[in-house]
Design a protein around this motif. Sequence first.
Motif, mmCIF file in Angstrom:
data_model
loop_
_atom_site.group_PDB
_atom_site.id
_atom_site.type_symbol
_atom_site.label_atom_id
_atom_site.label_comp_id
_atom_site.label_asym_id
_atom_site.label_seq_id
_atom_site.Cartn_x
_atom_site.Cartn_y
_atom_site.Cartn_z
ATOM 1 N N ASN A 122 0.824 -1.212 0.000
ATOM 2 C CA ASN A 122 0.000 0.000 0.000
ATOM 3 C C ASN A 122 0.856 1.259 0.000
ATOM 4 O OD1 ASN A 122 0.529 0.741 2.842
ATOM 5 N ND2 ASN A 122 -0.605 -1.128 3.282
ATOM 6 N N THR A 123 2.175 1.093 0.144
ATOM 7 C CA THR A 123 3.089 2.241 0.099
ATOM 8 C C THR A 123 4.298 1.832 -0.716
ATOM 9 O OG1 THR A 123 2.409 2.815 2.341
ATOM 10 C CG2 THR A 123 4.356 3.932 1.498
ATOM 11 N N VAL A 124 4.739 2.709 -1.600
ATOM 12 C CA VAL A 124 5.824 2.317 -2.499
ATOM 13 C C VAL A 124 6.699 3.539 -2.801
ATOM 14 C CG1 VAL A 124 4.613 2.773 -4.687
ATOM 15 C CG2 VAL A 124 6.137 0.835 -4.531
ATOM 16 N N PRO A 125 8.017 3.357 -2.843
ATOM 17 C CA PRO A 125 8.846 4.521 -3.177
ATOM 18 C C PRO A 125 8.902 4.786 -4.676
ATOM 19 C CG PRO A 125 10.244 2.614 -2.760
ATOM 20 C CD PRO A 125 8.825 2.168 -2.511
ATOM 21 N N VAL A 126 9.040 6.059 -5.003
ATOM 22 C CA VAL A 126 9.404 6.457 -6.365
ATOM 23 C C VAL A 126 10.803 7.038 -6.211
ATOM 24 C CG1 VAL A 126 8.769 7.788 -8.390
ATOM 25 C CG2 VAL A 126 7.021 7.064 -6.784
ATOM 26 N N HIS A 127 11.763 6.402 -6.860
ATOM 27 C CA HIS A 127 13.160 6.784 -6.649
ATOM 28 C C HIS A 127 13.504 8.027 -7.468
ATOM 29 C CE1 HIS A 127 13.935 3.346 -4.130
ATOM 30 N NE2 HIS A 127 13.317 2.570 -5.005
ATOM 31 N N PRO A 128 14.583 8.741 -7.071
ATOM 32 C CA PRO A 128 14.946 9.980 -7.767
ATOM 33 C C PRO A 128 15.080 9.760 -9.278
ATOM 34 C CG PRO A 128 16.259 9.731 -5.783
ATOM 35 C CD PRO A 128 15.465 8.469 -5.922
ATOM 36 N N PHE A 129 14.491 10.626 -10.055
ATOM 37 C CA PHE A 129 14.497 10.563 -11.524
ATOM 38 C C PHE A 129 14.020 9.198 -12.043
ATOM 39 C CE2 PHE A 129 17.928 13.794 -10.793
ATOM 40 C CZ PHE A 129 17.267 14.870 -11.357
ATOM 41 N N GLY A 130 13.205 8.497 -11.266
ATOM 42 C CA GLY A 130 12.764 7.163 -11.679
ATOM 43 C C GLY A 130 11.259 7.090 -11.804
ATOM 44 N N TRP A 131 10.768 5.896 -12.094
ATOM 45 C CA TRP A 131 9.325 5.674 -12.159
ATOM 46 C C TRP A 131 8.982 4.378 -11.434
ATOM 47 C CZ3 TRP A 131 8.224 1.018 -14.412
ATOM 48 C CH2 TRP A 131 9.114 0.527 -15.373
ATOM 49 N N THR A 132 7.716 4.287 -11.039
ATOM 50 C CA THR A 132 7.184 3.090 -10.374
ATOM 51 C C THR A 132 5.819 2.821 -10.999
ATOM 52 O OG1 THR A 132 8.322 3.701 -8.334
ATOM 53 C CG2 THR A 132 6.527 2.116 -8.123
ATOM 54 N N ALA A 133 5.581 1.555 -11.370
ATOM 55 C CA ALA A 133 4.305 1.204 -12.013
ATOM 56 C C ALA A 133 3.485 0.304 -11.089
ATOM 57 C CB ALA A 133 4.564 0.488 -13.341
ATOM 58 N N LEU A 134 2.214 0.654 -10.912
ATOM 59 C CA LEU A 134 1.304 -0.052 -10.000
ATOM 60 C C LEU A 134 0.038 -0.459 -10.740
ATOM 61 C CD1 LEU A 134 1.308 2.697 -7.234
ATOM 62 C CD2 LEU A 134 2.947 0.841 -7.523
ATOM 63 N N ARG A 135 -0.625 -1.486 -10.246
ATOM 64 C CA ARG A 135 -1.943 -1.876 -10.787
ATOM 65 C C ARG A 135 -2.858 -2.175 -9.603
ATOM 66 N NH1 ARG A 135 -1.836 -5.937 -15.754
ATOM 67 N NH2 ARG A 135 -1.155 -3.963 -16.635
ATOM 68 N N PHE A 136 -4.085 -1.726 -9.664
ATOM 69 C CA PHE A 136 -5.031 -2.114 -8.611
ATOM 70 C C PHE A 136 -6.432 -2.232 -9.171
ATOM 71 C CE2 PHE A 136 -7.296 1.876 -7.598
ATOM 72 C CZ PHE A 136 -6.449 2.844 -8.139
ATOM 73 N N LYS A 137 -7.257 -2.958 -8.418
ATOM 74 C CA LYS A 137 -8.674 -3.123 -8.767
ATOM 75 C C LYS A 137 -9.451 -2.066 -8.001
ATOM 76 C CE LYS A 137 -10.876 -6.505 -10.291
ATOM 77 N NZ LYS A 137 -11.436 -6.767 -11.635
ATOM 78 N N ALA A 138 -10.247 -1.305 -8.714
ATOM 79 C CA ALA A 138 -11.064 -0.271 -8.072
ATOM 80 C C ALA A 138 -12.326 -0.941 -7.527
ATOM 81 C CB ALA A 138 -11.398 0.826 -9.077
ATOM 82 N N ASP A 139 -12.141 -1.738 -6.470
ATOM 83 C CA ASP A 139 -13.243 -2.591 -6.001
ATOM 84 C C ASP A 139 -13.692 -2.258 -4.582
ATOM 85 O OD1 ASP A 139 -11.041 -3.419 -4.653
ATOM 86 O OD2 ASP A 139 -11.102 -5.505 -5.313
#
Length: 438
Positions: free
Chosen positions: A375-392
């Motif tokens: 439920n918590t995730v870092p986005v690193h400097p000059f980087g990206w993070t990709a997440l997927r979730f169900k809007a349920d």
Amino acid sequence: MQRDSGLYGSIIVGLPDGESEPFAYDYDRNIILNDWYHNSTTEQAVGLSKVPFQWIGEPQSLLIHGRGRFNCSSLSVPSSDPGLCNTTNPDCIPFRLIVVPGKTYRLRVSSLTSLSALSFQIEGHKLTVVEADGHYVEPFVVQNLFIYSGETYSVLVKADQDPTTNYWITSNIVSRPAPNNPGQGVLVYYPNHPRRSPPTIPPAAPVWNDSRPRMAQSQAIKARRGYIHTPPAVSDRVIVFLNTQNELNGRRRWSVNNVSFTHPLTPYLIALKHNLTHAFDQNPPPDGYDFLNYDIYERHPNANTTSSNGIYRLNFNSTVDVILQNANTMNPNNSETHPWHLHGHDFWVLGYGEGKFDMFNDPNKYNLVNPIMKNTVPVHPFGWTALRFKADNPGAWSFHCHIESHLFMGMGVVFAEGIEKVGKLPSSIMGCGQTQGL
Ligand SMILES: O=C1O[C@H]([C@@H](O)CO)C(O)=C1O
């Protein structure tokens, strides 16, 4: 900013009767990590809202389970109160974790820092990561655990070192150029005297601006075999969030796709349920940014951002991908770590990358086999993070940077889904904004 004022704690959720953990340990201990400021949160909030902007700065101490030390020699004017800055004061005794030689401890480590990204370490002892944000992790061993505000982990540690001595437990700030002022506790091997300091100097902190080991640890966190929740193979909607630092009417802000979040006076859930269309901006914020032309290594060209309290409406039960894209702050060659936290859902962490997310090629590298849910995730400097979730989960849910001052400065969004499925709201929650009399 109540959390920074001390409104926090841990809730440990046990297993249902008859179920057992997929790993063995003898004892269970809880460790909350935090940072500590001498200024009150009100003083911080006033400074953050000022023109010119007054940044909160680095914390005065790091706390390990509520205990920390202040370097009194850093005071420009010595304290006149003899009770303060007195290292023999029992309040200054560092955190002690007493262990029985040969036993294995499950440490539930959580970070509730207001700003700091931390490296947590126990001198001479390996940590086996087994759980993250309530999900079992395919075990892996680290010397130091990187932990970001809002995250929780379980690590196993075996008391298998020379039992005649005690060892340092440390927390150090990473990702920001903070003064070297570690949080310090002591791992005490029973029956050594609990006040005996380790004979060594505390282990050195990782290099603060080397994001590679942090990225590597983020990528190492996978769901444990036998406990994998397979994500949906495709998503119904992709939202890309460009994270930038800007200004708004001379005030320093953070924004997402050039929109800096502001809180409405009327709670979203009530406004949505009762169709109070004047309670917040009905225009949704953008689903992306000009990713072809935007240079993430430059300061935002539009210093004057926009602000809104508009929300993202998600189709109920749809699958949503969120790409968090980090960029340069208003300072040259600078990008920070942001721990993004989602309310009401766990998401799959599909991948992390350096530089600008390539929406044509990077999705092919997503981990759809054994991604961890968090439920918590870092986005690193000059980087990206990709997440997927169900809007349920029917309701209105905040998704925001867990750094308290960054949220205060606008680094967040709100998702809403399935409002028609929310039951009648109790009258006891009415009162704010336009909800009076409902
Ligand atoms: O929000 C922030 O503001 C300061 C700095 O960027 C001001 O220049 C900082 O370090 C933050 O994280």
